[in-house]
Design a protein around this motif. Structure first.
Motif, PDB file in Angstrom:
ATOM      1  N   UNK A 184       0.857  -1.184   0.000  1.00  0.00           N
ATOM      2  CA  UNK A 184       0.000   0.000   0.000  1.00  0.00           C
ATOM      3  C   UNK A 184       0.893   1.234   0.000  1.00  0.00           C
ATOM      4  N   UNK A 185       0.605   2.171  -0.892  1.00  0.00           N
ATOM      5  CA  UNK A 185       1.306   3.456  -0.923  1.00  0.00           C
ATOM      6  C   UNK A 185       0.292   4.546  -0.622  1.00  0.00           C
ATOM      7  N   UNK A 186       0.630   5.400   0.324  1.00  0.00           N
ATOM      8  CA  UNK A 186      -0.296   6.427   0.799  1.00  0.00           C
ATOM      9  C   UNK A 186       0.284   7.825   0.594  1.00  0.00           C
ATOM     10  N   UNK A 187      -0.612   8.805   0.560  1.00  0.00           N
ATOM     11  CA  UNK A 187      -0.251  10.221   0.461  1.00  0.00           C
ATOM     12  C   UNK A 187       0.447  10.584  -0.845  1.00  0.00           C
ATOM     13  N   UNK A 188      -0.006   9.994  -1.962  1.00  0.00           N
ATOM     14  CA  UNK A 188       0.475  10.467  -3.252  1.00  0.00           C
ATOM     15  C   UNK A 188      -0.098  11.851  -3.540  1.00  0.00           C
ATOM     16  N   UNK A 189       0.487  12.533  -4.469  1.00  0.00           N
ATOM     17  CA  UNK A 189      -0.036  13.812  -4.937  1.00  0.00           C
ATOM     18  C   UNK A 189       0.250  13.925  -6.432  1.00  0.00           C
ATOM     19  N   UNK A 190      -0.420  14.870  -7.083  1.00  0.00           N
ATOM     20  CA  UNK A 190      -0.196  15.163  -8.510  1.00  0.00           C
ATOM     21  C   UNK A 190      -0.631  14.051  -9.458  1.00  0.00           C
ATOM     22  N   UNK A 191      -1.557  13.199  -9.060  1.00  0.00           N
ATOM     23  CA  UNK A 191      -1.998  12.145  -9.970  1.00  0.00           C
ATOM     24  C   UNK A 191      -2.678  12.696 -11.226  1.00  0.00           C
ATOM     25  N   UNK A 192      -3.146  13.935 -11.180  1.00  0.00           N
ATOM     26  CA  UNK A 192      -3.740  14.534 -12.372  1.00  0.00           C
ATOM     27  C   UNK A 192      -2.710  14.720 -13.489  1.00  0.00           C
ATOM     28  N   UNK A 193      -1.430  14.619 -13.159  1.00  0.00           N
ATOM     29  CA  UNK A 193      -0.373  14.826 -14.146  1.00  0.00           C
ATOM     30  C   UNK A 193       0.111  13.519 -14.781  1.00  0.00           C
ATOM     31  N   UNK A 194      -0.390  12.395 -14.317  1.00  0.00           N
ATOM     32  CA  UNK A 194      -0.009  11.120 -14.923  1.00  0.00           C
ATOM     33  C   UNK A 194      -1.036  10.737 -15.987  1.00  0.00           C
ATOM     34  N   UNK A 195      -0.718   9.738 -16.781  1.00  0.00           N
ATOM     35  CA  UNK A 195      -1.702   9.167 -17.671  1.00  0.00           C
ATOM     36  C   UNK A 195      -2.537   8.138 -16.937  1.00  0.00           C
ATOM     37  N   UNK A 196      -3.512   7.558 -17.651  1.00  0.00           N
ATOM     38  CA  UNK A 196      -4.324   6.525 -17.032  1.00  0.00           C
ATOM     39  C   UNK A 196      -3.505   5.266 -16.765  1.00  0.00           C
ATOM     40  N   UNK A 197      -2.481   5.031 -17.556  1.00  0.00           N
ATOM     41  CA  UNK A 197      -1.575   3.909 -17.333  1.00  0.00           C
ATOM     42  C   UNK A 197      -0.166   4.477 -17.264  1.00  0.00           C
ATOM     43  N   UNK A 198       0.556   4.187 -16.201  1.00  0.00           N
ATOM     44  CA  UNK A 198       1.882   4.752 -16.023  1.00  0.00           C
ATOM     45  C   UNK A 198       2.720   3.839 -15.136  1.00  0.00           C
ATOM     46  N   UNK A 199       3.998   4.079 -15.132  1.00  0.00           N
ATOM     47  CA  UNK A 199       4.896   3.358 -14.233  1.00  0.00           C
ATOM     48  C   UNK A 199       5.067   4.173 -12.965  1.00  0.00           C
ATOM     49  N   UNK A 200       4.850   3.542 -11.839  1.00  0.00           N
ATOM     50  CA  UNK A 200       5.046   4.184 -10.546  1.00  0.00           C
ATOM     51  C   UNK A 200       6.299   3.611  -9.905  1.00  0.00           C
ATOM     52  N   UNK A 201       7.231   4.480  -9.618  1.00  0.00           N
ATOM     53  CA  UNK A 201       8.446   4.085  -8.910  1.00  0.00           C
ATOM     54  C   UNK A 201       8.368   4.667  -7.510  1.00  0.00           C
ATOM     55  N   UNK A 202       8.444   3.812  -6.511  1.00  0.00           N
ATOM     56  CA  UNK A 202       8.268   4.259  -5.127  1.00  0.00           C
ATOM     57  C   UNK A 202       9.266   3.525  -4.241  1.00  0.00           C
ATOM     58  N   UNK A 203      10.513   3.933  -4.337  1.00  0.00           N
ATOM     59  CA  UNK A 203      11.579   3.248  -3.612  1.00  0.00           C
ATOM     60  C   UNK A 203      11.638   3.741  -2.161  1.00  0.00           C
ATOM     61  N   UNK A 204      11.506   2.830  -1.200  1.00  0.00           N
ATOM     62  CA  UNK A 204      11.641   3.240   0.203  1.00  0.00           C
ATOM     63  C   UNK A 204      13.105   3.341   0.602  1.00  0.00           C
ATOM     64  N   UNK A 205      13.381   4.084   1.659  1.00  0.00           N
ATOM     65  CA  UNK A 205      14.730   4.066   2.203  1.00  0.00           C
ATOM     66  C   UNK A 205      15.012   2.657   2.721  1.00  0.00           C
ATOM     67  N   UNK A 206      16.278   2.281   2.759  1.00  0.00           N
ATOM     68  CA  UNK A 206      16.668   0.915   3.137  1.00  0.00           C
ATOM     69  C   UNK A 206      16.501   0.749   4.645  1.00  0.00           C
ATOM     70  N   UNK A 207      15.307   0.346   5.034  1.00  0.00           N
ATOM     71  CA  UNK A 207      14.945   0.298   6.444  1.00  0.00           C
ATOM     72  C   UNK A 207      14.226  -1.006   6.735  1.00  0.00           C
ATOM     73  N   UNK A 208      14.674  -1.709   7.752  1.00  0.00           N
ATOM     74  CA  UNK A 208      14.006  -2.938   8.173  1.00  0.00           C
ATOM     75  C   UNK A 208      12.833  -2.541   9.060  1.00  0.00           C
TER      76      UNK A 208
END
Length: 229
Positions: A184-208
């Motif tokens: 689950x990814x929360x608190x995105x913004x600016x989705x109006x600027x993407x297309x209906x189909x897009x690649x989402x890259x959401x790399x977390x910091x290296x945290x256990x």
């Protein structure tokens, strides 16, 4: 085109009620120490972030259990801007991503990004009264193997004085998704600027951990196709 889908991390920013407050303050300066260093205090679910199963599932996987490519998603954006405050997103919306014959990708997405437009209320009390995934919608995503992203605080209803008696209690959407090892990814913004189909890259910091802030970036399908040729 690359679109920044992340909320900036800054002192006093909005968090889930009861989560640690966020503070970014100076620790060292050029004048006094010859270099600048900031001290940052925040919770694992600060700003735009990813939830791992350990967040709501006892014994669930933490973020370090996943390979880095697990955080690159073939995403489809589902328009839910017609929904009002504290209104459930119905399961029928999950059917919209089905690819049509002859579509550009011809494949199912990895992730459904529910576009509510609620990021316009970021930093206000109204942001807490966002639309949320109905338990049925969350179950359908889990059944189809979809990760989920939202441009709001929570895929579940966030408790406030405006909560209705008919709202699901607790973390039904979290349990359905994270219990099926869907992220689950929360608190995105600016989705109006993407297309209906897009690649989402959401790399977390290296945290256990059970979650971590991400730098979420949307890349449109045209850019991806050009790089592959």
């Amino acid at each position: 085109m690359h679109v920044d889908l992340s909320q900036p991390i800054e002192t006093g920013m909005q968090t889930y009620p009861g989560d640690p407050a966020v503070a970014v303050r100076s620790h060292a300066t050029h004048d006094e120490h010859g270099a600048r260093v900031d001290a940052i205090e925040c919770g694992s679910h600060t700003g735009t972030h990813v939830d791992a199963p350990a967040h709501t599932v006892p014994g669930g996987e933490t973020l370090d259990a996943y390979p880095i490519d697990r955080f690159v998603f073939d995403a489809v954006r589902v328009d839910c801007r017609d929904l009002g405050a504290r209104e459930p997103i119905p399961a029928a919306r999950v059917s919209e991503p089905d690819p049509k014959p002859g579509s550009a990708t011809g494949t199912e997405p990895d992730l459904v990004a529910f576009w509510t437009g609620w990021d316009t209320h970021w930093g206000t009390d109204r942001y807490l009264d966002h639309p949320y995934l109905s338990p049925e919608a969350a179950e359908r995503c889990a059944d189809r193997g979809f990760d989920v992203a939202v441009d709001s605080l929570n895929p579940d209803p966030t408790p406030t004085a405006n909560a209705g008696d008919d709202e699901p209690e607790g973390f039904a959407a979290h349990q359905a998704l994270l219990g099926n090892e869907q992220l689950i990814i929360e608190n995105l913004t600016n989705l109006e600027r993407t297309g209906e189909r897009f690649e989402l890259r959401a790399y977390p910091i290296a945290l256990e951990s059970d979650g971590a802030p991400v730098r979420a970036v949307g890349v449109d399908s045209a850019d991806r196709s050009e790089r592959m040729e």
